[in-house]
Scaffold this active site. Structure first.
Site, short mmCIF file in Angstrom:
data_model
loop_
_atom_site.label_atom_id
_atom_site.label_comp_id
_atom_site.label_asym_id
_atom_site.label_seq_id
_atom_site.Cartn_x
_atom_site.Cartn_y
_atom_site.Cartn_z
N HIS A 127 5.22 6.24 5.68
CA HIS A 127 4.83 5.22 6.65
C HIS A 127 5.75 5.29 7.87
CE1 HIS A 127 2.64 2.97 3.26
NE2 HIS A 127 1.77 3.53 4.07
N GLU A 130 8.91 3.40 8.27
CA GLU A 130 9.80 3.50 7.11
C GLU A 130 10.62 4.79 7.17
OE1 GLU A 130 7.39 2.91 3.60
OE2 GLU A 130 6.69 0.96 4.30
N HIS A 272 9.36 4.39 -0.26
CA HIS A 272 8.84 3.50 0.78
C HIS A 272 9.89 2.42 1.04
CE1 HIS A 272 4.57 4.89 0.98
NE2 HIS A 272 4.92 5.44 -0.16
N GLU A 331 10.57 1.24 -3.64
CA GLU A 331 10.55 0.44 -2.41
C GLU A 331 11.98 0.05 -2.07
OE1 GLU A 331 8.04 -0.16 -0.49
OE2 GLU A 331 6.21 0.00 -1.69
ZN LIG Z 1 5.39 2.47 2.74
#
Ligand SMILES: [Zn+2]
Length: 363
Positions: A127, A130, A272, A331
């Site tokens: 992303h 990110e 992420h 994450e």
């Molecule tokens: Zn992400």
């Protein structure tokens, strides 16, 4: 007050692709404030600077700037991945290759580390906002190689014995185009200028942009519950969450797809940055061992295991469904992306051992 400052000269600098104020400040050993003082059109240190733009840089000198381990003082972009690869070239433990190209033609780099029969895959920079996950993976590899060369224990582990058993594959930056957009913004010479403007409704900021340059979310593109996810997401190119017209339409996704099919990854970790948790399940398709593995990853970090997110169409989801082997979404960080530079300390501290444990959980 410019007059009070001991400025013995000014130089003109032409902004290059991927430049940011923090990067220019770093490479010229001047402070961000120095740059802002002499370029009053820039509102703050996070203002975009565009290729071809001229900046005035004072000859103030603040000592040679350095980034310490576990620190982030400037954005990390495609050029930084490339600089690391140049630094590592010739290392006996590491090979770099290219597995495809982004929409804008950036090479998608694959790093292969180790010689073992067991194959493990890490990926980051999916992303756009990110990008710290890309920085983490590259910084981590750099420290691993350094410790390997010195033959020192790495958080209690012998790296030689690990990399005799494991080969780690890493794609540190899946979405270089989007990352570049978040860091540098949009400008008339950008090849997707009009498309980006349309998708972003003319808004000048891209902090919220997580998609690739065509407005497709690279972690919504996978043929695992794709239709369901697509139906509940934006129906046209969007800064985030648009699943595309069908699965696997984007070159970045296709590169990872073919790489995954070509190898036999025993498990995968996709990095992420939305919440300090580890997702480890997908619609009850994950193998039993996933639970034990996620508990070990959790113990080496402070991240909480969460079995499923209420979503489909992600890489980890597809990997579990396709192979029946364990897949994890890590994450890192908490808060609004892009995370502030100071968040990197937490990311480093929590993931340096987690990433090491990720190599050991199946051997
Ligand atoms: Zn992400």
């Amino acid at each position: 007050m410019i007059q009070e400052r001991k400025v013995i000269g000014l130089k003109q600098y032409v902004v290059k692709l991927e430049d940011t104020i923090h990067k220019v400040s770093f490479s010229h050993n001047v402070s961000v404030k120095d740059i802002l003082d002499f370029n009053p059109h820039l509102q703050d240190g996070r203002a975009y600077i565009y290729p071809g733009e001229q900046l005035l840089i004072p000859n103030s000198y603040h000592g040679k700037f350095k980034e310490k381990q576990g620190e982030c003082v400037k954005e990390f972009s495609f050029g930084d991945v490339k600089a690391y690869i140049d630094k590592w070239r010739g290392h006996r433990l590491l090979d770099a290759s290219v597995i495809g190209k982004s929409v804008l033609g950036y090479p998608l780099y694959l790093l292969k580390i180790g010689n073992g029969p067991k194959e493990v895959f890490y990926s980051g920079g999916w992303h756009a906002n990110e990008w710290m996950t890309s920085k983490f993976l590259c910084d981590w590899i750099d420290v691993v190689l350094d410790n390997y060369d010195k033959n020192e224990l790495f958080y209690g582990d012998n790296l030689k014995s690990i990399f005799d058993k494991v080969t780690l594959y890493v794609v540190p930056m899946v979405n270089p185009d989007g990352i570049s957009l978040v860091q540098q913004g949009n400008y008339p010479n950008h090849p997707y200028y009009h498309t980006i403007n349309r998708i972003n409704k003319g808004a000048p900021s891209f902090d919220h942009w997580s998609a690739n340059i065509r407005g497709v979310d690279l972690n919504h593109q996978w043929p695992a519950g794709w239709k369901q996810e697509a139906d509940e997401s934006p129906q046209k190119p969007w800064p985030r969450h648009y699943s595309g017209t069908s699965p696997l339409t984007e070159p970045e996704v296709l590169a990872i797809y073919h790489l995954t099919l070509k190898h036999h990854f025993s498990h995968v970790l996709a990095f992420h940055s939305q919440g300090q948790v580890i997702y480890w399940g997908y619609r009850n398709m994950e193998p039993k061992i996933s639970k034990e593995m996620v508990d070990r990853l959790s113990l080496r970090s402070s991240y909480v295991p969460v079995r499923t997110a209420d979503s489909d169409g992600g890489y980890k989801d597809w990997f579990i469904q396709e192979t029946g082997r364990p897949g994890f979404t890590i994450e890192v960080g908490v808060g609004t992306n892009p995370l502030p530079f100071r968040a990197y300390g937490e990311i480093w501290a929590n993931n340096v051992e987690l990433a090491l444990e990720g190599l050991k959980i199946s051997i």
